[in-house]
Design a protein around this motif. Structure first.
Motif, mmCIF file in Angstrom:
data_model
loop_
_atom_site.group_PDB
_atom_site.id
_atom_site.type_symbol
_atom_site.label_atom_id
_atom_site.label_comp_id
_atom_site.label_asym_id
_atom_site.label_seq_id
_atom_site.Cartn_x
_atom_site.Cartn_y
_atom_site.Cartn_z
ATOM 1 N N MET A 125 100.336 37.257 51.280
ATOM 2 C CA MET A 125 101.745 37.544 51.067
ATOM 3 C C MET A 125 102.561 37.243 52.325
ATOM 4 N N ILE A 126 102.057 37.636 53.479
ATOM 5 C CA ILE A 126 102.778 37.398 54.732
ATOM 6 C C ILE A 126 102.954 35.900 54.959
ATOM 7 N N ALA A 127 101.907 35.105 54.689
ATOM 8 C CA ALA A 127 101.993 33.649 54.870
ATOM 9 C C ALA A 127 103.049 33.063 53.942
ATOM 10 N N ASP A 128 103.143 33.576 52.701
ATOM 11 C CA ASP A 128 104.170 33.105 51.768
ATOM 12 C C ASP A 128 105.564 33.349 52.326
ATOM 13 N N LYS A 129 105.776 34.531 52.886
ATOM 14 C CA LYS A 129 107.080 34.853 53.455
ATOM 15 C C LYS A 129 107.386 33.976 54.666
ATOM 16 N N MET A 130 106.379 33.716 55.493
ATOM 17 C CA MET A 130 106.612 32.891 56.677
ATOM 18 C C MET A 130 107.012 31.472 56.278
ATOM 19 N N THR A 131 106.336 30.910 55.295
ATOM 20 C CA THR A 131 106.673 29.572 54.804
ATOM 21 C C THR A 131 108.069 29.572 54.199
ATOM 22 N N MET A 132 108.372 30.583 53.399
ATOM 23 C CA MET A 132 109.682 30.671 52.769
ATOM 24 C C MET A 132 110.791 30.810 53.823
ATOM 25 N N ARG A 133 110.536 31.543 54.891
ATOM 26 C CA ARG A 133 111.542 31.706 55.947
ATOM 27 C C ARG A 133 111.947 30.358 56.545
ATOM 28 N N GLU A 134 110.979 29.498 56.786
ATOM 29 C CA GLU A 134 111.282 28.178 57.360
ATOM 30 C C GLU A 134 112.177 27.369 56.421
ATOM 31 N N LEU A 182 117.909 35.747 54.634
ATOM 32 C CA LEU A 182 117.563 34.323 54.633
ATOM 33 C C LEU A 182 117.525 33.769 53.215
ATOM 34 N N ALA A 183 117.071 34.578 52.265
ATOM 35 C CA ALA A 183 116.986 34.160 50.865
ATOM 36 C C ALA A 183 117.019 35.406 49.987
ATOM 37 N N TYR A 184 117.370 35.198 48.720
ATOM 38 C CA TYR A 184 117.365 36.287 47.735
ATOM 39 C C TYR A 184 116.996 35.694 46.384
ATOM 40 N N ASP A 185 116.561 36.570 45.471
ATOM 41 C CA ASP A 185 116.236 36.098 44.126
ATOM 42 C C ASP A 185 117.088 36.836 43.098
ATOM 43 N N GLU A 186 116.901 36.503 41.819
ATOM 44 C CA GLU A 186 117.726 37.095 40.755
ATOM 45 C C GLU A 186 117.487 38.591 40.563
ATOM 46 N N ASP A 187 116.393 39.100 41.099
ATOM 47 C CA ASP A 187 116.146 40.539 41.051
ATOM 48 C C ASP A 187 116.769 41.242 42.249
ATOM 49 N N CYS A 188 117.440 40.474 43.100
ATOM 50 C CA CYS A 188 118.127 40.967 44.295
ATOM 51 C C CYS A 188 117.171 41.522 45.349
ATOM 52 N N TYR A 189 115.991 40.935 45.427
ATOM 53 C CA TYR A 189 115.125 41.184 46.578
ATOM 54 C C TYR A 189 115.530 40.185 47.648
ATOM 55 N N ARG A 190 115.493 40.620 48.891
ATOM 56 C CA ARG A 190 115.914 39.764 49.989
ATOM 57 C C ARG A 190 114.747 39.404 50.889
ATOM 58 N N LEU A 191 114.879 38.248 51.490
ATOM 59 C CA LEU A 191 113.950 37.827 52.526
ATOM 60 C C LEU A 191 114.723 37.888 53.834
ATOM 61 N N GLY A 192 114.255 38.736 54.744
ATOM 62 C CA GLY A 192 114.883 38.843 56.059
ATOM 63 C C GLY A 192 113.995 38.186 57.102
ATOM 64 N N VAL A 207 111.330 35.971 45.621
ATOM 65 C CA VAL A 207 111.032 36.415 46.975
ATOM 66 C C VAL A 207 109.727 37.210 46.913
ATOM 67 N N PRO A 208 108.717 36.814 47.689
ATOM 68 C CA PRO A 208 107.473 37.600 47.715
ATOM 69 C C PRO A 208 107.774 39.044 48.125
ATOM 70 N N ARG A 209 107.122 39.989 47.460
ATOM 71 C CA ARG A 209 107.411 41.407 47.697
ATOM 72 C C ARG A 209 106.175 42.146 48.171
ATOM 73 N N GLU A 210 106.441 43.104 49.028
ATOM 74 C CA GLU A 210 105.398 44.025 49.466
ATOM 75 C C GLU A 210 105.869 45.434 49.120
ATOM 76 N N ALA A 211 104.987 46.392 49.216
ATOM 77 C CA ALA A 211 105.300 47.758 48.784
ATOM 78 C C ALA A 211 106.503 48.343 49.512
ATOM 79 N N HIS A 212 106.735 47.941 50.754
ATOM 80 C CA HIS A 212 107.828 48.525 51.541
ATOM 81 C C HIS A 212 109.173 47.830 51.326
ATOM 82 N N ASP A 213 109.227 46.747 50.546
ATOM 83 C CA ASP A 213 110.470 46.004 50.330
ATOM 84 C C ASP A 213 111.371 46.720 49.328
#
Length: 191
Positions: free
Chosen positions: A1-10, A124-134, A165-171
């Motif tokens: 999951m962390i690797a997915d977020k790192m790639t998405m951030r770029e 940095l990004a968001y999806d239709e469920d309104c989760y954000r990538l910071g 946006v990939p999600r983790e329990a704390h998001d």
């Protein structure tokens, strides 16, 4: 999951930079109009926490000024320590700012500390469920976990939307995302 977020951030950084170069302040002014309409449902004198833009983040200062003129109070975040929730201090145009960590600026120590009724958050990004990538520091997620009563809205270019946006329990999901195109609300889940 962390690797997915790192790639998405770029990828998200490149998209946001392009949107900023193409639309910049014009998009910020349009988004401010949509944001002011959204916040008109909040009580007058409510505290709206925002941020000062860094780099190519969509600039919320037009919205902050409009909110102030409409009778709301605005506040800015203060990073007090690593891996802790943000604190907020009241701030208005012309109030002094001090340098903070990570190149941030925040209200001086004599500004009153407040718990905002709502937050305008960068992303940095968001999806239709309104989760954000910071950026991955978790400051806003920790803040929302500590103050679940705060309504949080992203502030972004419309082009920053992604499929998921990939999600983790704390998001924490946002209540919506304010863009130059309008306010995106979380899509309804099928039951």
């Amino acid at each position: 999951m962390i690797a997915d977020k790192m790639t998405m951030r770029e990828d998200a950084k490149r998209i946001r930079m392009g949107a900023h170069e193409m639309y910049g302040l014009a998009a910020a002014e349009k988004a401010a109009t949509h944001g002011l309409k959204l916040f008109s449902s909040f009580e007058k004198h409510a505290v709206i926490g925002a941020y000062l833009p860094m780099g190519d983040e969509l600039d919320p200062r037009f919205l902050m000024h409009a909110l102030t003129r409409a009778g709301y109070r605005t506040a800015l975040p203060v990073v007090t320590a690593k891996a802790t929730p943000l604190t907020f201090r009241l701030w208005g145009e012309g109030d002094p700012l001090d340098a903070g960590p990570f190149g941030t600026m925040h209200p001086s120590a004599d500004a009153p500390e407040v718990v905002p009724n709502a937050l305008i958050v960068p992303l940095l990004a968001y999806d239709e469920d309104c989760y954000r990538l910071g950026w991955g520091g978790g400051y806003y997620d920790r803040t929302l976990a500590a103050h679940s009563e705060i309504k949080a809205f992203g502030f972004a270019f419309g082009a920053q939307i992604v499929d998921h946006v990939p999600r983790e329990a704390h998001d924490w999901p946002l209540q919506g995302v304010i863009t130059e195109e309008g306010v995106i609300l979380p899509r309804k889940k099928a039951v």
